[in-house]
Write an enzyme that holds these catalytic residues in place. Structure first.
Site, PDB file in Angstrom:
ATOM      1  CB  SER A  92      -0.920  -0.020   1.342  1.00  0.00           C
ATOM      2  OG  SER A  92      -1.370   1.243   1.236  1.00  0.00           O
ATOM      3  CE1 TYR A 120      -4.444  -2.611   4.775  1.00  0.00           C
ATOM      4  CE2 TYR A 120      -3.538  -0.064   4.521  1.00  0.00           C
ATOM      5  CZ  TYR A 120      -4.131  -1.468   3.906  1.00  0.00           C
ATOM      6  OH  TYR A 120      -4.292  -1.549   2.637  1.00  0.00           O
TER       7      TYR A 120
END
Length: 254
Positions: free
Chosen positions: A138, A151
């Site tokens: 990400s 995350y």
């Protein structure tokens, strides 16, 4: 990585980025196997796309990963590409003591899941021609969103792990990192229609063009993710951190 004639296993392949990749690779002449936690979602994908096969798998469950790996290799010995895409994203308040079950589940799914599945398949993949592993990280691996710290930490770890894996497997298995920006998917509630996020079809189209390059880039970076990916190298980390988190809080950055 060649883009046709593979047998590709994609985790988290029943929705979002995973489904888009599955459908595009299937259309390009690959055999595609998707894995996910929901049989209903898997069936929706396989019913809509002739040739795609679906397996129920919770990558956060280490015993399920081990059993799945043995089964899928036995039933599909031609698997030569693994796409570690499955992931969850949960908001957390780290400024106070709290129940850590969400954080632990995020680590189990986003970090231990890809490590365990890669470990279970690496001996098989190392014997296959044109073998590749694609790890989905990400942009938040490089500039974190404060509201989702675990995350972001798992994605930073996946980036580092992918770098090590690439070097360890050089000459045997190609290792690629796919680094999405904020994309309109249902990773979090309401995200699929959120303003300012990259439309999923536009993301898919740019990603597939990058996969088609020869040689395949070690990092698949759509243009939009460069703001986060290159922030530290370009001396803009603090600026990017502030801008990202101000926007996430609904504020206009100064």
């Amino acid at each position: 990585m060649k883009t046709t004639g593979n047998t590709i296993l994609i985790t988290g392949g029943a929705s979002g980025i995973g489904r888009e990749l599955a459908e595009r690779f299937n259309a390009q002449g690959n055999r595609v196997i998707i894995a996910g936690r929901s049989r209903e979602r898997l069936d929706a994908v396989t019913s809509a796309n002739a040739g795609i096969l679906g397996y129920v798998l919770d990558v956060g469950n280490k015993d399920a990963v081990a059993a799945f790996a043995k089964r899928v290799v036995a039933e599909h010995p031609d698997i030569n590409v693994l796409v570690n895409n499955a992931g969850i994203m949960v908001a957390e308040d780290v400024a106070r003591a709290r129940d850590l079950s969400d954080a632990e589940a995020t680590i189990a799914t986003n970090l231990l899941g890809p490590i365990r599945l890669t470990n279970a398949l690496i001996d098989h993949l190392s014997t296959k021609s044109d073998a590749a592993i694609v790890n989905v990280s990400s942009g938040l691996a490089f500039v974190p969103l404060v509201a989702t710290p675990t995350y972001c930490a798992t994605k930073a770890a996946i980036h580092s792990y992918t770098v090590s894996l690439r070097e360890a497997l050089r000459g045997r298995v190609e290792v690629i990192e796919l680094v999405p920006p904020a994309v309109q998917t249902e990773l979090t509630p309401g995200q699929s229609t959120r303003d300012g996020y990259m439309p999923l079809d536009a993301f898919r189209a740019e990603v597939m063009r990058l996969f088609a390059r020869l040689p395949t880039p070690p990092e698949i970076l759509v243009e939009r993710v460069g703001f986060l990916r290159h922030a530290e190298a370009e001396g803009r980390f603090e600026e990017a951190l502030t801008a990202l988190n101000d926007l996430a809080r609904g504020q206009v950055p100064k």
